[in-house]
Design an enzyme around this catalytic site. Structure first.
Site, short mmCIF file in Angstrom:
data_model
loop_
_atom_site.label_atom_id
_atom_site.label_comp_id
_atom_site.label_asym_id
_atom_site.label_seq_id
_atom_site.Cartn_x
_atom_site.Cartn_y
_atom_site.Cartn_z
N GLY A 8 0.85 -1.08 0.25
CA GLY A 8 -0.13 -0.13 -0.20
C GLY A 8 0.90 1.34 -0.01
O GLY A 8 0.18 2.45 0.49
N GLY A 12 -1.39 7.45 1.21
CA GLY A 12 -1.58 7.41 2.62
C GLY A 12 -0.33 7.32 3.44
O GLY A 12 0.97 7.70 3.41
N GLY A 14 1.41 4.53 3.90
CA GLY A 14 2.06 3.85 3.14
C GLY A 14 3.08 4.60 2.32
O GLY A 14 4.22 4.47 2.01
N SER A 136 -4.30 -1.25 14.76
CA SER A 136 -5.37 -0.32 14.99
C SER A 136 -5.74 -0.68 16.50
O SER A 136 -5.45 -1.86 17.20
CB SER A 136 -6.26 -0.32 14.14
OG SER A 136 -7.44 0.34 14.66
N TYR A 162 -13.20 -5.80 10.64
CA TYR A 162 -12.01 -4.94 10.64
C TYR A 162 -11.17 -5.13 12.06
O TYR A 162 -9.91 -5.11 11.96
CB TYR A 162 -12.26 -3.30 10.48
CG TYR A 162 -11.29 -2.52 10.25
CD1 TYR A 162 -10.59 -2.53 9.12
CD2 TYR A 162 -10.77 -1.69 11.52
CE1 TYR A 162 -9.38 -1.72 9.25
CE2 TYR A 162 -9.86 -0.89 11.47
CZ TYR A 162 -8.93 -0.79 10.29
OH TYR A 162 -7.94 -0.02 10.16
#
Length: 540
Positions: A8, A12, A14, A136, A162
């Site tokens: 990624g 963002g 990444g 997260s 998630y």
């Protein structure tokens, strides 16, 4: 200079991680799905840092085959690997991965598991090295893992999936840090905070509302953890965006859960299986014989498989299904009615697809197949039913021992035979297995399907241990009779298995209506002989 891989890395956090690593003069690979977005990101990184050693790797984490291909491409460059940042992720998309896993979990966790696992040997040879999992704080909320949710489509509560995906990354961090102890490879997880990224519409607009932190600030903790000498010996930690340690939840300290996730991940990605396909010859005495080749090359088979998965199975055959749904209600044919409803619910339409697919019809005309069928049934083969079977990882299509006999659907004197064609590899970890004839005579019928008349058996454990798996290369097939007692195997190969089963008989046998989602007239297949061409003739 170190070699770094960031998933990624095109946007963002990444992208900012890739920028930070490139500024230090490292050779950076950004792995993502779209080459166009990667090209823009690479141009930005090169202009910002002056570092031209930035490359693109194609990677779709929702496809285990894509992950394997990404590793193959990277290994072909004959470079070491020192830093791996598992950053990519999705938040609120719904569906399943290519292999049938829940989309959020399969992308965020399982794709990264396979990528990391396949690159471990490279990193160990390149040590010292560092692995970062972008997790997260939502990983702290689940207290357990419902494994069944991971092999289904995304439920309404996608937030739970998630959280579980980020928890699994945290669990993987713990497991790897233990397995790589004293290997000079550290593994840590990072919570970057609420970042003004494009992962959701709310994250995207947060910068206009003065909420959250910039992607550069979100990448800060990852860059410190991957480059600072202070972290060269720190492993197994969960850190926030200020590099402060976050206490691990109780489940992340449960060794049994860590082991269970590790073992399931190996099974679901096929990492615990040997790649050498054994050869088994099957004999008619057991009611099965082969393998026989269709004589198709790999390119032909790949095109056939791709077409079936992308064009045939997802396409809703409206006219056929609606007509048969109405007829099943008129005739009180509840077996067919349930099959049609099930196909509509799963959005996978696998019955009688030779009728509306020229590619499958071409398979039915394969000369090698027809030649072998003619040896058993004679000329004028009657194709009266066909089924496409897709067995996804961790799933088992028909777990009960049964016989494919259809006493309620066939009437009259004549032989019947079934052709099982492997369109992808069929092995002892994803196909089906059968009971040898000498042992099948000792098996008792447990129940009979009221719709098809198929028998289901109660198999003693000592006989079940003698079951023989069917092993076929793509493009091979076996023939089997109604006498064969068999069941599908739970798919632990890490890849989906696609096969085509053709039900054939002779002209003297009458095919009765019932228990089929697409009730249609049988067709005659004629083999090519003495200059004649293949014909498909509808029966009157």
């Amino acid at each position: 200079m170190q070699v770094c891989l960031v998933t990624g890395g095109n946007s963002g956090v990444g992208l900012m991680t890739a920028v930070g690593l490139a500024k230090l003069g490292n050779h950076v690979f950004i792995a993502c799905r779209l080459a166009t977005k990667a090209a823009k990101a690479i141009e930005y990184i090169q202009q910002t840092t002056g570092n031209q050693n930035v490359e693109f790797l194609p990677l779709d984490l929702a496809s285990l085959d894509s992950v394997r291909n990404c590793v193959t491409i990277f290994n072909s460059k004959n470079l070491p690997l020192h830093i791996l940042v598992n950053n990519a992720g999705i938040f609120n998309r719904r569906g399943t991965t290519k292999e049938g896993f829940e989309l959020i979990w399969g992308t965020n966790y399982l794709g990264h598991f396979l990528l990391t696992y396949l690159l471990l040997e490279k990193m160990q040879k390149s040590a010292p090295g560092r692995i970062i999992m972008i997790s997260s704080d939502l990983a702290l909320s689940p207290s357990s893992i419902n494994w069944d949710l991971l092999v289904k489509k995304t439920p309404l509560n996608f937030l739970n999936l998630y959280a579980i995906s980020k928890l699994c990354l945290l669990l993987l961090t713990q497991e790897l840090s233990q397995r790589l102890n004293n290997s000079q490879i550290t593994v840590n997880a990072i919570h970057p905070g609420f970042v003004q990224s494009n992962i959701t519409i709310w994250h995207h607009f947060s910068k206009y509302l003065g909420l959250g932190i910039s992607p550069a600030a979100g990448a800060y903790s990852t860059l410190i953890c991957t480059t600072s000498p202070d972290y060269q010996d720190i492993t197994g930690k969960f850190l926030d965006r200020h590099n402060q340690e976050i206490p691990l939840p109780k489940i992340a300290r449960n060794q049994a859960i860590l082991q269970q996730l590790w073992q399931r991940s190996l099974l679901w990605t096929g990492c615990n299986q040997q790649q050498n396909l054994q050869t088994i010859n099957y004999h008619e005495n057991d009611g099965i014989w082969g393998p026989i080749s269709l004589n198709l090359d790999n390119k032909e088979l790949e095109e056939i498989t791709k077409h079936i998965l992308n064009k045939v199975l997802p396409r809703f055959p409206k006219k056929i299904l609606f007509t048969q749904l109405l007829l099943s209600l008129i005739k009180f044919d509840f077996g067919s009615f349930l099959l049609i409803i099930l196909q509509g619910f799963k959005k996978s339409f696998y019955m009688e697809r030779h009728l509306d697919s020229p590619i499958i019809m071409q398979l039915c005309h394969n000369e090698s197949l027809l030649e072998k069928l003619t040896e058993y049934l004679g000329e004028n083969l009657v194709l009266w039913r066909s089924e496409l079977w897709v067995n996804y990882p961790s799933q088992q299509l028909i777990p009960l021992w049964h016989q494919d006999s259809y006493p309620k659907l066939l009437q009259g004197n004549g032989k019947t035979i079934h052709a099982y064609i492997a369109l992808t590899e069929v092995n002892e970890h994803n196909g089906f297995e059968y009971i040898p004839h000498n042992d099948s005579q000792k098996c008792q019928i447990k129940m009979t399907d009221p719709f098809s008349g198929n028998h289901f058996f109660d198999i003693p454990h000592e006989i079940e241990k003698k079951a023989i798996p069917v092993v076929l290369k793509p493009g091979e097939f076996v023939l089997f009779t109604d006498n064969l007692i068999h069941r599908s195997i739970r798919n632990q190969s890490g890849k989906l298995r696609l096969s085509l089963t053709l039900r054939l008989t002779q002209l003297g046998v009458e095919i009765l209506p019932g228990y089929t989602s697409n009730d249609h007239k049988p067709i005659i297949l004629q083999s090519q002989k003495k200059g004649k061409t293949n014909l498909t003739v509808p029966l009157p």
